[in-house]
Design a protein around this motif. Structure first.
Motif, mmCIF file in Angstrom:
data_model
loop_
_atom_site.group_PDB
_atom_site.id
_atom_site.type_symbol
_atom_site.label_atom_id
_atom_site.label_comp_id
_atom_site.label_asym_id
_atom_site.label_seq_id
_atom_site.Cartn_x
_atom_site.Cartn_y
_atom_site.Cartn_z
ATOM 1 N N ILE A 141 52.113 34.679 33.244
ATOM 2 C CA ILE A 141 51.475 35.970 32.978
ATOM 3 C C ILE A 141 50.578 36.304 34.164
ATOM 4 C CG2 ILE A 141 50.015 37.307 31.423
ATOM 5 C CD1 ILE A 141 50.774 35.375 29.183
ATOM 6 N N ALA A 142 50.810 37.473 34.766
ATOM 7 C CA ALA A 142 49.967 37.931 35.872
ATOM 8 C C ALA A 142 48.855 38.796 35.318
ATOM 9 C CB ALA A 142 50.792 38.719 36.883
ATOM 10 N N TYR A 143 47.621 38.471 35.699
ATOM 11 C CA TYR A 143 46.453 39.270 35.322
ATOM 12 C C TYR A 143 46.013 40.037 36.560
ATOM 13 C CZ TYR A 143 46.616 36.397 31.173
ATOM 14 O OH TYR A 143 47.045 35.779 30.023
ATOM 15 N N GLU A 144 46.356 41.321 36.604
ATOM 16 C CA GLU A 144 46.099 42.153 37.777
ATOM 17 C C GLU A 144 44.660 42.664 37.719
ATOM 18 O OE1 GLU A 144 45.949 43.241 40.594
ATOM 19 O OE2 GLU A 144 45.451 45.315 40.244
ATOM 20 N N CYS A 145 43.810 42.105 38.574
ATOM 21 C CA CYS A 145 42.379 42.420 38.579
ATOM 22 C C CYS A 145 41.918 43.007 39.913
ATOM 23 C CB CYS A 145 41.564 41.160 38.288
ATOM 24 S SG CYS A 145 42.035 40.259 36.799
ATOM 25 N N SER A 146 42.863 43.373 40.768
ATOM 26 C CA SER A 146 42.490 43.846 42.104
ATOM 27 C C SER A 146 42.399 45.359 42.201
ATOM 28 C CB SER A 146 43.505 43.341 43.135
ATOM 29 O OG SER A 146 44.744 44.023 43.024
ATOM 30 N N GLY A 147 43.194 46.079 41.408
ATOM 31 C CA GLY A 147 43.233 47.525 41.515
ATOM 32 C C GLY A 147 43.865 48.014 42.804
ATOM 33 N N ARG A 148 44.554 47.138 43.510
ATOM 34 C CA ARG A 148 45.118 47.501 44.807
ATOM 35 C C ARG A 148 46.335 48.409 44.636
ATOM 36 N NH1 ARG A 148 49.128 45.361 47.907
ATOM 37 N NH2 ARG A 148 49.350 43.452 46.661
ATOM 38 N N ALA A 149 46.388 49.472 45.434
ATOM 39 C CA ALA A 149 47.516 50.396 45.371
ATOM 40 C C ALA A 149 48.812 49.666 45.719
ATOM 41 C CB ALA A 149 47.299 51.550 46.346
ATOM 42 N N GLY A 150 49.844 49.890 44.924
ATOM 43 C CA GLY A 150 51.156 49.302 45.165
ATOM 44 C C GLY A 150 51.397 47.968 44.504
ATOM 45 N N ILE A 151 50.355 47.369 43.928
ATOM 46 C CA ILE A 151 50.507 46.009 43.408
ATOM 47 C C ILE A 151 51.449 45.975 42.210
ATOM 48 C CG2 ILE A 151 48.435 46.205 41.969
ATOM 49 C CD1 ILE A 151 49.737 43.022 43.706
ATOM 50 N N LEU A 152 51.442 46.990 41.355
ATOM 51 C CA LEU A 152 52.319 46.959 40.183
ATOM 52 C C LEU A 152 53.785 46.980 40.600
ATOM 53 C CD1 LEU A 152 50.684 49.237 37.468
ATOM 54 C CD2 LEU A 152 50.906 46.753 37.496
ATOM 55 N N ASN A 153 54.122 47.802 41.579
ATOM 56 C CA ASN A 153 55.505 47.845 42.034
ATOM 57 C C ASN A 153 55.920 46.499 42.622
ATOM 58 O OD1 ASN A 153 57.956 49.405 42.480
ATOM 59 N ND2 ASN A 153 57.469 49.265 44.661
ATOM 60 N N GLU A 154 55.027 45.880 43.398
ATOM 61 C CA GLU A 154 55.329 44.563 43.964
ATOM 62 C C GLU A 154 55.571 43.538 42.858
ATOM 63 O OE1 GLU A 154 52.273 43.369 46.657
ATOM 64 O OE2 GLU A 154 52.300 45.274 47.746
ATOM 65 N N LEU A 155 54.704 43.548 41.857
ATOM 66 C CA LEU A 155 54.829 42.562 40.783
ATOM 67 C C LEU A 155 56.118 42.741 39.990
ATOM 68 C CD1 LEU A 155 51.150 42.420 39.463
ATOM 69 C CD2 LEU A 155 52.369 40.640 40.730
ATOM 70 N N THR A 156 56.503 43.981 39.738
ATOM 71 C CA THR A 156 57.741 44.188 38.969
ATOM 72 C C THR A 156 58.961 43.663 39.721
ATOM 73 O OG1 THR A 156 58.034 46.436 39.829
ATOM 74 C CG2 THR A 156 56.837 46.191 37.747
#
Length: 358
Positions: A247-262
């Motif tokens: 499970i990835a907990y995205e806590c950075s708010g960095r632009a583009g991170i969701l697309n990278e993770l998917t």
């Protein structure tokens, strides 16, 4: 009342109009300390964008007139000075902290203090908040340390919502205060392994201190590739988690991170979004569908996340002093915001208005 006003990208210190009267079910608190939150930084960067996004999303708790001054700050701790009618669980003089919500008596609409032109935030000498969200601070916990319960509890809340089990492992992306809270919560939930990804050396050190099994500088190594390599190498801890998921907990708010993770997360994994950006972002929906990846922005039940975190701070299982990397008075708020925009040296800066003793 003396406070720090924010308007048009500028902070000024001076007298502000007093707060509304303490209404039924509310308390007035003399502020001892208040942390600077990542959302405060978002307001200071572009208040109009912050408000536009909140209003477009139908979120009344953070809707204010950006062309009028606001007093920011909601990660508070202090001393109760006045009780509204119907408040029976507290007394004047109680040391308290909590979630900064206030319900406008004239409209019945709640607001987050600091994101209101009327209910000032805690970068000032006093606040009025709904007593329902207030908690007594244990006698052996300093008030400035108690302010950390608000940001840290976000990690506990999201770990509960993510459904993490002892068979699963966690990847925490971004180790500011919220990310550190996710590290603590994942370890406390019995995660098989916790990997923390953070470019700041200071924050990586803190993540390790808070319990992360592996810390990664993402500018040097992709943390998901680290995970995959551990599996390939037959790491015994990861091997034991073979029946669980990552499970990835995205806590950075960095632009583009969701697309990278998917595109990069393992099949059948999950992404839990704790810190989200205010700019539009694109993903290709079929990719997480292909890979059977669930994305959760905060849906799901949780229980006692704030109280659990406050107890951890009081017990000393969280090193609060290590997280607090700076303290300023009201005159130092503008410089503190500048320092936090390049967060190599700082994690959490605490504002101390100076009215209430710690």
């Amino acid at each position: 009342m003396r406070a720090v006003r924010f308007l048009d990208g500028e902070f000024t210190v001076g007298d502000v109009p007093d707060l509304p009267e303490t209404g039924p079910g509310q308390v007035r608190i003399a502020v001892a300390a208040c942390g600077i939150c990542g959302s405060d930084l978002s307001v200071s960067k572009d208040a109009c964008r912050f408000v536009d996004v909140a209003q477009a999303g139908g979120y009344p708790l953070a809707s204010f007139d950006a062309e009028r001054p606001v007093v920011l700050g909601h990660e508070y701790a202090g001393v109760i000075t006045e009780l509204g009618t119907g408040v029976t669980d507290f007394a004047v003089g109680d040391r308290v902290a909590g979630i900064g919500l206030a319900t406008d008596a004239t409209t019945g609409i709640p607001t987050i203090i600091g994101y209101s032109n009327t209910y000032h935030g805690a970068f000032g000498e006093a606040i009025v908040v709904d007593a329902f969200w207030v908690r007594k601070v244990p006698d052996d916990l300093r008030l400035d340390h108690a302010t950390l319960a608000e940001p840290l509890h976000v990690g506990e809340m999201h770990v509960q919502q993510s459904g993490l089990t002892a068979a699963d492992s966690a990847l925490v992306i971004g180790c500011g205060t919220i990310g550190l809270g996710a590290v603590v919560a994942a370890k406390s939930a019995g995660a098989k392994m916790v990997i923390a990804s953070e470019p700041s050396p200071r924050r990586r050190e803190l993540a390790a201190r808070m319990g992360a099994d592996i810390v990664v500088d993402p500018t040097e190594r992709n943390p998901i590739e680290v995970w995959n390599a551990l599996i390939a190498d037959g790491n015994s801890v990861v091997g034991a988690a073979a029946n669980g998921i990552l499970i990835a907990y995205e806590c950075s708010g960095r632009a583009g991170i969701l697309n990278e993770l998917t595109h990069q997360m393992p099949f059948n994994s999950r992404i839990q979004v704790l810190a989200a950006g205010f700019t539009a972002e694109s993903i290709t929906p079929v990719v997480p569908q292909f890979r059977r990846i669930a994305i959760n922005f905060g849906h799901g039940s949780y229980q006692d996340a704030y109280d659990i975190t406050l107890r951890r701070l009081a017990a000393g299982s969280i090193d609060a002093e290590a997280i607090i990397t700076g303290r300023v008075d009201l005159d130092g708020v503008a410089d503190a915001f500048t320092a936090l925009r390049t967060p190599q040296e700082h994690v959490k800066i605490i504002v101390r208005p100076g009215l209430a003793a710690d």
